[in-house]
Every structure is written in C-alpha cells, then in structure tokens.
Scaffold this active site. Structure first.
Site, PDB file in Angstrom:
ATOM      1  N   ASP A 145       0.842  -1.190   0.000  1.00 20.41           N
ATOM      2  CA  ASP A 145       0.000   0.000   0.000  1.00 20.41           C
ATOM      3  C   ASP A 145       0.879   1.243   0.000  1.00 20.41           C
ATOM      4  O   ASP A 145       1.982   1.252   0.567  1.00 20.41           O
ATOM      5  CB  ASP A 145      -0.881   0.030   1.251  1.00 20.41           C
ATOM      6  N   ARG A 146       0.370   2.301  -0.596  1.00 19.39           N
ATOM      7  CA  ARG A 146       1.129   3.553  -0.664  1.00 19.39           C
ATOM      8  C   ARG A 146       1.523   4.058   0.727  1.00 19.39           C
ATOM      9  O   ARG A 146       2.617   4.613   0.913  1.00 19.39           O
ATOM     10  CB  ARG A 146       0.289   4.619  -1.394  1.00 19.39           C
TER      11      ARG A 146
END
Length: 313
Positions: A145-146
C-alpha cells in the site's frame, strides 16, 4: 478458439520511468475509426483524443502516427503517453537493499506508491528505481500500500517475473510486518485472526463479512509502554488492507491510519505528516532462479515508537 496473438514491443520509449499506455482494439467492431473507439473508451476530456491525434502522439506498432480517420481494425494495438499529473514529490528516498542480475530489493518510504496508478505515476517506487538504476525493464513482483513502508521485490528481467510472482501466489515468501498501535491488556496476544475480508470497487475501505475465512494474520506483542504497543504481524494471506482491518477488528487500530476505524481524509497530496505506523520489516524466500536463500530486513524505524512527539507533531 482464437489463437493468442503475440503483443508487439512498444514503439515508444519510457518517459520518466513510466511505460506508455497500450490499447488493443476489441474484436467486437462497433466503431468506424480508431479515433471513435478511443473517444468512447478512454476517460479523456473533450477534444483531448483529437488533439493527440493531430499532434501525432498516438502511434501504431510501426511507430507511425495514427491519423484521425484511420479505419478501425479489430485487434490493432496503439500506444501513447499519458499526460503526467502534477505530483507532490515524496521527500524520502527509496533505499536499495540488494541488487543482482535478477532482482532488486528496495526499502520503500511511507506515502510512495509501488507502481503507477491513478494520480501517482512518476512518483512511484518503480518509476524512481527505473530512472535511478537505469533499468527500464524493471518490474514489481508484488505491491505494498502507498501508506505502508518497507521491503519490495522487483525483477530485472521480464521473462523471470512470473517465477518470482509465483512465490507470492503460492505463499512461499515469509513476510513480517511491524506496527505501532494502542496497547490493551484485555487483548490476549499472541493470537491468530481468521476472517473473510472483501474490498468493493470504488469503496476506500475493506471490511470483514460473514462467510468462509479468506484472510489470516498472526499478531504478536513485542513490547509496550505509555499506552502503546509495538507489534509483529505475520500475514498468512494477502487480502487488501488485511493487517489494518485485522488490527482494527481487535480494537488496536494502527497509528496514523486514515481509513480505520474511520475515514478521515482526504488529506492534501503534500501532507506527509503522521505516516501510517506499518512497516514491511522482513522478506525471506528461496530464489526460484538462483536457488539462493534470501533474508532481507528493513532499515527503517517506526517514528511513533522511536520518537512519538516528533511523529505526532
């Protein structure tokens, strides 16, 4: 049965480490021209496709510009470069932990996406590494995930990517995460959380629902102080937001989480304060190409544990 067509190589080079967009025209012919299909298919503003065609920015496999009146040909491939969004630069480097002729292992900072998607294109770990290492064929074997920091595996040779992706698909990669979250003595640990998690398209959050479990995580408490705990998380599966959902379900939402237990965004694109306190700490696997056993450990620390006031401020 239709024979599988070999995809021709892109006639356009990368730009800022980002591949050009490739579009294949469907075999169900409903359009008179290539232009008509692109206008119908792509979410571009009024006149954008026409302007790109007029400027010669959309090309075929031979590298020649597609004209506005080019007839529709089922199965035809065309390429173009998307206009890069105005991205805020993530003010932290991507550290290279290991590199050989087959793989690159990188230590990604918080807020940096793994691969180009949506509004994050050139400011991604993949695009940065392609530019910095001069490896235009580099590809990601998996994603984080970012908002999650930590270890990522990239493959150098496109023909070997599948072998490394299979490691993750078949759960032959040992992954350990670290998180900082509230400490609750009433939550008995270690424990394994089994549940069914679904993520609906267009919805920011994933959620647990009734049904056969598809997500399993082991949660261990490493240490606790001042109402906070430092946890080791071992995912046995890889559902979207799995660790964040499971920690929240235990009443231990990870510090800095902008989605769980409630959505608090959107935050400004250049707001890099209070990062999610989740780190992909360990990545261990047997290399499917060389046979070597690899164990990599992130050099990053979670600031809410090492310097809470600085993180919270």
């Amino acid at each position: 049965m239709r024979r599988r067509t070999r995809i021709p190589p892109s006639p356009l080079p990368q730009r800022d480490g980002v591949d050009p967009v490739r579009v294949r025209l469907p075999f169900q012919q409903e359009w008179a021209t290539v232009r008509d299909h692109l206008v119908a298919r792509l979410s571009a503003g009024d006149g954008v496709i026409d302007a790109m065609l007029d400027a010669g920015l959309i090309v075929g496999a031979d590298g020649r510009a597609v004209t506005a009146d080019a007839p529709y040909v089922p199965g035809l491939y065309v390429w173009f470069h998307r206009a890069l969004p105005d991205e805020a630069r993530v003010p932290h480097p991507v550290e290279v932990v290991y590199r050989d002729e087959h793989i690159v292992v990188a230590d990604k900072p918080h807020f940096l996406a793994t691969t180009p998607r949506g509004s994050h294109v050139a400011e991604t770990a993949l695009a940065r590494l392609r530019r910095d290492l001069d490896l235009p064929a580099l590809t990601a074997a998996h994603r984080l995930d970012r908002l999650t920091a930590g270890l990522l595996l990239f493959t150098v040779r496109p023909g070997e990517r599948g072998a490394y992706q299979t490691l993750f698909r078949d759960r032959r990669v040992h992954k350990e995460y670290e998180a900082v979250a509230p400490y609750d003595p009433a939550v008995a640990l270690p424990r394994t959380r089994h549940s069914r998690i679904i993520k609906e398209r267009g919805v920011l959050t994933a959620r647990e629902v009734a049904g056969e479990p598809n997500a399993t995580s082991l949660v261990e408490l490493l240490e606790q102080r001042a109402g906070l705990g430092r946890y080791r998380l071992l995912p046995r599966t890889g559902q979207t937001h799995q660790l964040r959902v499971h920690m929240n379900a235990l009443g231990l939402p990870i510090l800095g989480d902008r989605l769980y237990p409630e959505v608090t965004g959107p935050e400004p694109a250049d707001d890099f304060r209070r990062p999610l306190q989740l780190l992909a700490r360990v990545l261990e696997f047997t290399d499917p190409v060389t046979g070597h056993t690899h164990r990599f450990v992130s050099g990053r620390t979670l600031e809410a544990w090492s310097a809470y006031d600085a993180w919270a401020g």
